[in-house]
Design an enzyme around this catalytic site. Structure first.
Site, PDB file in Angstrom:
ATOM      1  N   SER A   1     -70.462 -53.846 -15.082  1.00  0.00           N
ATOM      2  CA  SER A   1     -70.604 -52.587 -14.348  1.00  0.00           C
ATOM      3  C   SER A   1     -71.984 -52.520 -13.724  1.00  0.00           C
ATOM      4  O   SER A   1     -72.998 -52.630 -14.420  1.00  0.00           O
ATOM      5  CB  SER A   1     -70.426 -51.403 -15.299  1.00  0.00           C
ATOM      6  OG  SER A   1     -70.952 -50.237 -14.691  1.00  0.00           O
TER       7      SER A   1
ATOM      8  N   HIS B   1     -67.267 -54.172 -11.702  1.00  0.00           N
ATOM      9  CA  HIS B   1     -66.816 -52.834 -12.086  1.00  0.00           C
ATOM     10  C   HIS B   1     -67.706 -51.802 -11.401  1.00  0.00           C
ATOM     11  O   HIS B   1     -68.921 -51.808 -11.568  1.00  0.00           O
ATOM     12  CB  HIS B   1     -66.895 -52.708 -13.610  1.00  0.00           C
ATOM     13  CG  HIS B   1     -66.360 -51.437 -14.172  1.00  0.00           C
ATOM     14  ND1 HIS B   1     -65.014 -51.238 -14.411  1.00  0.00           N
ATOM     15  CD2 HIS B   1     -66.966 -50.287 -14.550  1.00  0.00           C
ATOM     16  CE1 HIS B   1     -64.828 -50.033 -14.924  1.00  0.00           C
ATOM     17  NE2 HIS B   1     -66.004 -49.429 -15.012  1.00  0.00           N
TER      18      HIS B   1
ATOM     19  N   ASP C   1     -68.513 -47.889 -10.923  1.00  0.00           N
ATOM     20  CA  ASP C   1     -68.343 -46.570 -11.538  1.00  0.00           C
ATOM     21  C   ASP C   1     -68.641 -45.459 -10.546  1.00  0.00           C
ATOM     22  O   ASP C   1     -69.787 -45.250 -10.150  1.00  0.00           O
ATOM     23  CB  ASP C   1     -69.278 -46.438 -12.748  1.00  0.00           C
ATOM     24  CG  ASP C   1     -68.794 -47.252 -13.927  1.00  0.00           C
ATOM     25  OD1 ASP C   1     -67.625 -47.060 -14.334  1.00  0.00           O
ATOM     26  OD2 ASP C   1     -69.562 -48.088 -14.433  1.00  0.00           O
TER      27      ASP C   1
ATOM     28  N   MET D   1     -68.826 -41.582  -9.846  1.00  0.00           N
ATOM     29  CA  MET D   1     -68.947 -40.301 -10.550  1.00  0.00           C
ATOM     30  C   MET D   1     -69.294 -39.194  -9.563  1.00  0.00           C
ATOM     31  O   MET D   1     -70.126 -39.393  -8.674  1.00  0.00           O
ATOM     32  CB  MET D   1     -70.040 -40.397 -11.612  1.00  0.00           C
ATOM     33  CG  MET D   1     -69.829 -41.544 -12.587  1.00  0.00           C
ATOM     34  SD  MET D   1     -71.071 -41.519 -13.878  1.00  0.00           S
ATOM     35  CE  MET D   1     -70.683 -43.071 -14.722  1.00  0.00           C
TER      36      MET D   1
ATOM     37  N   HIS E   1     -63.592 -47.725 -10.790  1.00  0.00           N
ATOM     38  CA  HIS E   1     -63.317 -46.756 -11.855  1.00  0.00           C
ATOM     39  C   HIS E   1     -63.694 -45.364 -11.357  1.00  0.00           C
ATOM     40  O   HIS E   1     -64.861 -45.019 -11.278  1.00  0.00           O
ATOM     41  CB  HIS E   1     -64.142 -47.167 -13.093  1.00  0.00           C
ATOM     42  CG  HIS E   1     -64.002 -46.243 -14.255  1.00  0.00           C
ATOM     43  ND1 HIS E   1     -64.825 -46.325 -15.368  1.00  0.00           N
ATOM     44  CD2 HIS E   1     -63.135 -45.228 -14.511  1.00  0.00           C
ATOM     45  CE1 HIS E   1     -64.465 -45.381 -16.239  1.00  0.00           C
ATOM     46  NE2 HIS E   1     -63.455 -44.709 -15.741  1.00  0.00           N
TER      47      HIS E   1
ATOM     48  N   MET F   1     -64.272 -41.664 -11.673  1.00  0.00           N
ATOM     49  CA  MET F   1     -64.507 -40.552 -12.595  1.00  0.00           C
ATOM     50  C   MET F   1     -64.772 -39.328 -11.717  1.00  0.00           C
ATOM     51  O   MET F   1     -65.885 -38.825 -11.628  1.00  0.00           O
ATOM     52  CB  MET F   1     -65.695 -40.873 -13.513  1.00  0.00           C
ATOM     53  CG  MET F   1     -65.322 -41.897 -14.579  1.00  0.00           C
ATOM     54  SD  MET F   1     -66.770 -42.702 -15.297  1.00  0.00           S
ATOM     55  CE  MET F   1     -67.002 -44.009 -14.096  1.00  0.00           C
TER      56      MET F   1
ATOM     57  N   MET G   1     -61.451 -45.806 -22.729  1.00  0.00           N
ATOM     58  CA  MET G   1     -62.889 -45.522 -22.755  1.00  0.00           C
ATOM     59  C   MET G   1     -63.384 -45.613 -24.196  1.00  0.00           C
ATOM     60  O   MET G   1     -62.843 -44.969 -25.095  1.00  0.00           O
ATOM     61  CB  MET G   1     -63.181 -44.113 -22.220  1.00  0.00           C
ATOM     62  CG  MET G   1     -62.983 -43.926 -20.720  1.00  0.00           C
ATOM     63  SD  MET G   1     -63.913 -45.049 -19.650  1.00  0.00           S
ATOM     64  CE  MET G   1     -65.614 -44.716 -20.140  1.00  0.00           C
TER      65      MET G   1
ATOM     66  N   GLY H   1     -74.270 -45.018 -18.703  1.00  0.00           N
ATOM     67  CA  GLY H   1     -74.327 -46.328 -19.327  1.00  0.00           C
ATOM     68  C   GLY H   1     -75.201 -46.252 -20.569  1.00  0.00           C
ATOM     69  O   GLY H   1     -75.852 -45.237 -20.828  1.00  0.00           O
TER      70      GLY H   1
ATOM     71  N   ASP I   1     -64.240 -50.019 -21.935  1.00  0.00           N
ATOM     72  CA  ASP I   1     -65.411 -49.676 -21.131  1.00  0.00           C
ATOM     73  C   ASP I   1     -66.328 -48.754 -21.923  1.00  0.00           C
ATOM     74  O   ASP I   1     -65.939 -47.647 -22.290  1.00  0.00           O
ATOM     75  CB  ASP I   1     -64.932 -48.983 -19.840  1.00  0.00           C
ATOM     76  CG  ASP I   1     -66.064 -48.668 -18.880  1.00  0.00           C
ATOM     77  OD1 ASP I   1     -67.203 -49.086 -19.123  1.00  0.00           O
ATOM     78  OD2 ASP I   1     -65.780 -47.987 -17.863  1.00  0.00           O
TER      79      ASP I   1
ATOM     80  N   GLY J   1     -70.311 -49.314 -24.155  1.00  0.00           N
ATOM     81  CA  GLY J   1     -70.927 -49.761 -25.407  1.00  0.00           C
ATOM     82  C   GLY J   1     -70.579 -51.168 -25.847  1.00  0.00           C
ATOM     83  O   GLY J   1     -70.860 -51.530 -26.994  1.00  0.00           O
TER      84      GLY J   1
HETATM   85  C1  DX5 Z   1     -69.408 -45.018 -18.332  1.00  0.00           C
HETATM   86  C2  DX5 Z   1     -68.980 -46.087 -17.353  1.00  0.00           C
HETATM   87  C3  DX5 Z   1     -69.185 -47.477 -17.845  1.00  0.00           C
HETATM   88  C4  DX5 Z   1     -70.616 -47.822 -18.106  1.00  0.00           C
HETATM   89  C5  DX5 Z   1     -70.675 -48.834 -19.185  1.00  0.00           C
HETATM   90  O1  DX5 Z   1     -69.010 -43.791 -17.848  1.00  0.00           O
HETATM   91  O2  DX5 Z   1     -67.599 -45.963 -17.076  1.00  0.00           O
HETATM   92  O3  DX5 Z   1     -68.598 -48.412 -16.977  1.00  0.00           O
HETATM   93  O4  DX5 Z   1     -71.282 -48.335 -17.004  1.00  0.00           O
HETATM   94  O5  DX5 Z   1     -72.005 -49.076 -19.487  1.00  0.00           O
HETATM   95  P1  DX5 Z   1     -72.424 -49.712 -20.873  1.00  0.00           P
HETATM   96  O6  DX5 Z   1     -71.822 -51.076 -20.959  1.00  0.00           O
HETATM   97  O7  DX5 Z   1     -73.909 -49.722 -20.788  1.00  0.00           O
HETATM   98  O8  DX5 Z   1     -71.914 -48.787 -21.949  1.00  0.00           O
HETATM   99 ZN    ZN Z   2     -66.563 -47.639 -15.993  1.00  0.00          ZN
END
Ligand code: DX5
Ligand code: ZN
Length: 215
Positions: free
Chosen positions: A7, A32, A34, A36, A65, A67, A136, A143, A174, A176
């Protein structure tokens, strides 16, 4: 095969094309992205114009992705910007089935994402329509959060549901995921791994990508 989707949320936003070329060299399977909107999640990232420009700098598939609220309004834009997979959140629309069809009508892959608290039963009747389910493993928005362990049961249950129905659907996790828990989530049944901070937070992004692929 286990696929790696780094990501770019944790990448250097002032130099995204170089960051993406690093994961490409490292052997990533897709990028990936993200998206938002500051409504569905308490954070704002980037949108279609960025994806459109990035489309020109890499051949890697784009795993988008969403959101965002009202995803149905923007499917066309993201498809035309260059998405290969579009993931919508079950919680973000009351017409999930319709949005999935909308995505597929653009000839690209459709996926549905579930927040940690959302049960699997909410997607039972669309399972046959999607190419991937995103579980999730953090609450979406940021992140660098830690993996929610209780998602183990959810991923295992989903893998069972998919196998019992004889479907060919990817399970993406996705949030952690780090080198030290990667084997665990794969053992749960996930086969598409998103990693943000663990890849782009590293001093050597190429090496970090390679290590993930190797592990
Ligand atoms: C969180 C995102 C993830 C995020 C993951 O809302 O959807 O894709 O970037 O980041 P890490 O791997 O640092 O948890
Ligand atoms: Zn994501």
């Amino acid at each position: 095969m286990i696929k790696l989707a780094p990501s770019i949320l944790s990448a250097n936003f002032s130099n995204l094309s170089e960051e993406i070329s690093k994961i490409e060299i490292g052997g990533a399977d897709m990028v990936h992205l993200d998206i938002m909107d500051g409504h569905f999640v308490p954070n704002i990232t980037f949108g279609m114009p960025v994806i459109k420009k990035l489309r020109k700098v890499t051949k890697l598939p784009f795993d988008v992705h969403l959101m965002i609220e009202n995803p149905e309004k923007y499917i066309k834009d993201f498809a035309q910007a260059g998405a290969d997979i579009i993931t919508v959140h079950q919680e973000s629309t009351v017409h999930l089935h319709r949005v999935i069809q909308q995505i597929k009508n653009f000839g690209i892959k459709a996926a549905v994402a579930l927040n940690p608290s959302t049960p699997l039963t909410t997607i039972e009747y669309v399972l046959g329509d999607v190419d991937m389910v995103l579980i999730m493993t953090v609450n979406p928005g940021f992140g660098g959060q830690s993996l929610i362990r209780s998602m183990e049961n959810k991923v295992r249950k989903l893998r069972k549901m998919i196998d019992e129905k004889g479907l060919d659907i990817d399970i993406q996790v996705d949030g952690g995921v780090k080198l030290d828990n990667l084997k665990e989530v794969v053992d749960w049944g996930a086969n598409v791994i998103v990693a943000g901070s663990a890849v782009f937070g590293s001093d050597d992004v190429i090496e970090a990508t390679k290590m993930f692929k190797k592990a």
